[in-house]
Design a protein around this motif. Sequence first.
Motif, mmCIF file in Angstrom:
data_model
loop_
_atom_site.group_PDB
_atom_site.id
_atom_site.type_symbol
_atom_site.label_atom_id
_atom_site.label_comp_id
_atom_site.label_asym_id
_atom_site.label_seq_id
_atom_site.Cartn_x
_atom_site.Cartn_y
_atom_site.Cartn_z
ATOM 1 N N LYS A 550 0.257 9.537 -29.765
ATOM 2 C CA LYS A 550 0.137 11.300 -29.889
ATOM 3 C C LYS A 550 1.309 11.812 -30.494
ATOM 4 N N CYS A 551 2.785 11.179 -29.850
ATOM 5 C CA CYS A 551 3.912 11.535 -30.414
ATOM 6 C C CYS A 551 4.857 10.526 -30.524
ATOM 7 N N GLU A 552 6.080 10.661 -30.962
ATOM 8 C CA GLU A 552 7.063 9.447 -30.963
ATOM 9 C C GLU A 552 7.854 9.515 -29.613
ATOM 10 N N PRO A 553 8.192 8.323 -29.392
ATOM 11 C CA PRO A 553 8.851 8.086 -27.990
ATOM 12 C C PRO A 553 10.068 8.908 -27.781
ATOM 13 N N GLU A 554 10.921 9.070 -29.080
ATOM 14 C CA GLU A 554 12.068 9.924 -29.240
ATOM 15 C C GLU A 554 11.853 11.307 -29.089
ATOM 16 N N ASP A 555 10.799 11.877 -29.310
ATOM 17 C CA ASP A 555 10.499 13.553 -29.230
ATOM 18 C C ASP A 555 10.661 13.407 -27.615
ATOM 19 N N ILE A 556 9.824 12.528 -26.824
ATOM 20 C CA ILE A 556 9.797 12.762 -25.238
ATOM 21 C C ILE A 556 11.146 12.416 -24.950
ATOM 22 N N LEU A 557 12.022 11.526 -25.201
ATOM 23 C CA LEU A 557 13.241 11.494 -24.718
ATOM 24 C C LEU A 557 13.960 12.562 -25.149
ATOM 25 N N LEU A 558 14.116 13.111 -26.220
ATOM 26 C CA LEU A 558 14.807 14.373 -26.549
ATOM 27 C C LEU A 558 14.753 15.430 -25.738
ATOM 28 N N GLU A 559 13.317 15.542 -24.945
ATOM 29 C CA GLU A 559 12.974 16.644 -24.090
ATOM 30 C C GLU A 559 13.454 16.339 -22.647
ATOM 31 N N MET A 560 13.177 14.994 -22.278
ATOM 32 C CA MET A 560 13.976 14.546 -20.947
ATOM 33 C C MET A 560 15.562 14.630 -21.272
ATOM 34 N N ASP A 561 16.342 14.509 -22.109
ATOM 35 C CA ASP A 561 17.562 14.757 -22.264
ATOM 36 C C ASP A 561 17.846 16.090 -22.092
#
Length: 632
Positions: A550-561
Amino acid sequence: MNLSTRISSRDKKSNLYYITLVAVLCIGSYLLGVWQNTTVNPRAAFDTSTDAPPCEKFSKTTSTTDLDFNAHHNPHDPPPSTVTAVSFPSCDAALSEHTPCEDAKRSLKFSRERLEYRQRHCPDREEALKCRIPAPYGYKTPFRWPESRDVAWFANVPHTELTVEKKNQNWVRYENDRFWFPGGGTMFPRGADAYIDDIGRLIDLSDGSIRTAIDTGCGVASFGAYLLSRNITTMSFAPRDTHEAQVQFALERGVPAMIGIMATIRLPYPSRAFDLAHCSRCLIPWGKNDGVYLMEVDRVLRPGGYWILSGPPINWQKRWKGWERTMDDLNEEQTQIEQVARSLCWKKVVQRDDLAIWQKPFNHIHCKKMRQVLKNPEFCRYDQDPDMAWYTKMDSCLTPLPEVDESEDLKTVAGGKVEKWPARLNAVPPRVNNGDLKEITPEAFLEDTELWKQRVSYYKKLDYQLGETGRYRNLLDMNAYLGGFAAALADEPVWVMNVVPVEAKHNTLGVIYERGLIGTYQNWCEAMSTYPRTYDFIHADSVFTLYQDKCEPEDILLEMDRVLRPGGGVIIRDDVDVLIKVKELSKGFQWQGRIADHEKGPHERVKIYYAVKQYWTVPAPEEDKNNTKALS
């Protein structure tokens, strides 16, 4: 010496020569093979461009695989991943409070009607920032709860607008390097504690029947902050508007809050979620737009739940001059509210001084009969899911409660009665007992509760800070399922935002609220409606697997960060192959962590990645740098 003896001696010498020749040939062949299959860097011994130890500078690159002598019963990290390390630069200092889905410039593209422009509008994926949101210069770890309820560092939320605008209402004071929160509010100048005591004289707040509350237009969330001492957890929300940083102040205080507004889409909560709803001069036009905002409050209120209103137009006969409005205008507003409340079959419990309280019916037996007289609002269509609340349009209709037998008492709770707190936490929720969620049986619920007690106990061994009382306050569970993680921490001085992803197989957020916990819906390909540095700790169970296509893992990590505080902790639970990639990516965020085995042992594919976000902020302002140089 006889002939036979001489022959025997020659044979021995011949054998010795033969063996020696074979040995020489074997050794020569071996050395030739090593030479042909080994590449030596002739410059390595003189290479000073690397910090590698001397022994590594003379190393040879061979096609053979290194032997692994590690003891595999220990929780060592899996082999290094082939993922290329990615570096994520810092965003500009001006973006230290960036909220991607509540961007002021983007909002100008949308209609002003019903404040649509102030609700959630996320950027397209190609517009999303690919940099790390920095903490402001001088950022400090927030005060620990309960001290944080009353004080926060100025450097963490460097805004003084509210200290001027609300000076006479005791919202917040600024002194030296910190803010103080006296607990005041527009309608409770004596403080939130005294205001809540006034409410407690009108309805029972102490017997455990009221556990979850929602505060619309919360200010700095003093109402929710002081309800916590009464074992009532409040979801406070307010828009990102001219009252700069009000929700951010709430989160710095360690109080649950989100950015939100009542506009054209449903609030991101399930039906029958809250035992109490509150508005203290929240400026929501309750009687306008066919009463749609009160209908939304009705949707999220539990059967028998209360709605509390203080401020205009309540008690207008005494206060109208101070509000700078005409008596006719205020009288008309109250009349509209009363009419909408009656059309929803609410009962007005009491109005005393500045407070008015209504109660939602326990079921709709009587209300259905009233529809024959009161045609509006109509019941929402039964094929509409009342729990669907992610970009779902807010409709001018009455959400029907689950059916009850007409022979039942009017106080029979539609959908099932919840236990009083704290028994409510671990009792089987009505939605599970009724079979509303396929595949989730009462037995499965109880097993899940016990499972998470074991898992959280194991987590505390991996992350000692999670086990340190008071170290963390604001927690986020990115894929909460039945709320087991939060339930296992219920005795700790923490609160957990339980997120049910809209992509999850089961919509379990209603179950979480029936347990007396709070949470929200979220699509993790988008940003949360919250400020940077909201959470002290993030838990993510199978989130990256869920969003794999659905989306890239780095996009989720950026939001987590973005939403994690400097020094905050992370535990990610997922398949080992996924975690190897995530761990490699997280190096670009200045996270330090390692992968550990599943609590059942090393033979499980699911592993646990636990990490800490390193402390970093924007550089010191230029003028401070110059002063430092001058002093030196």
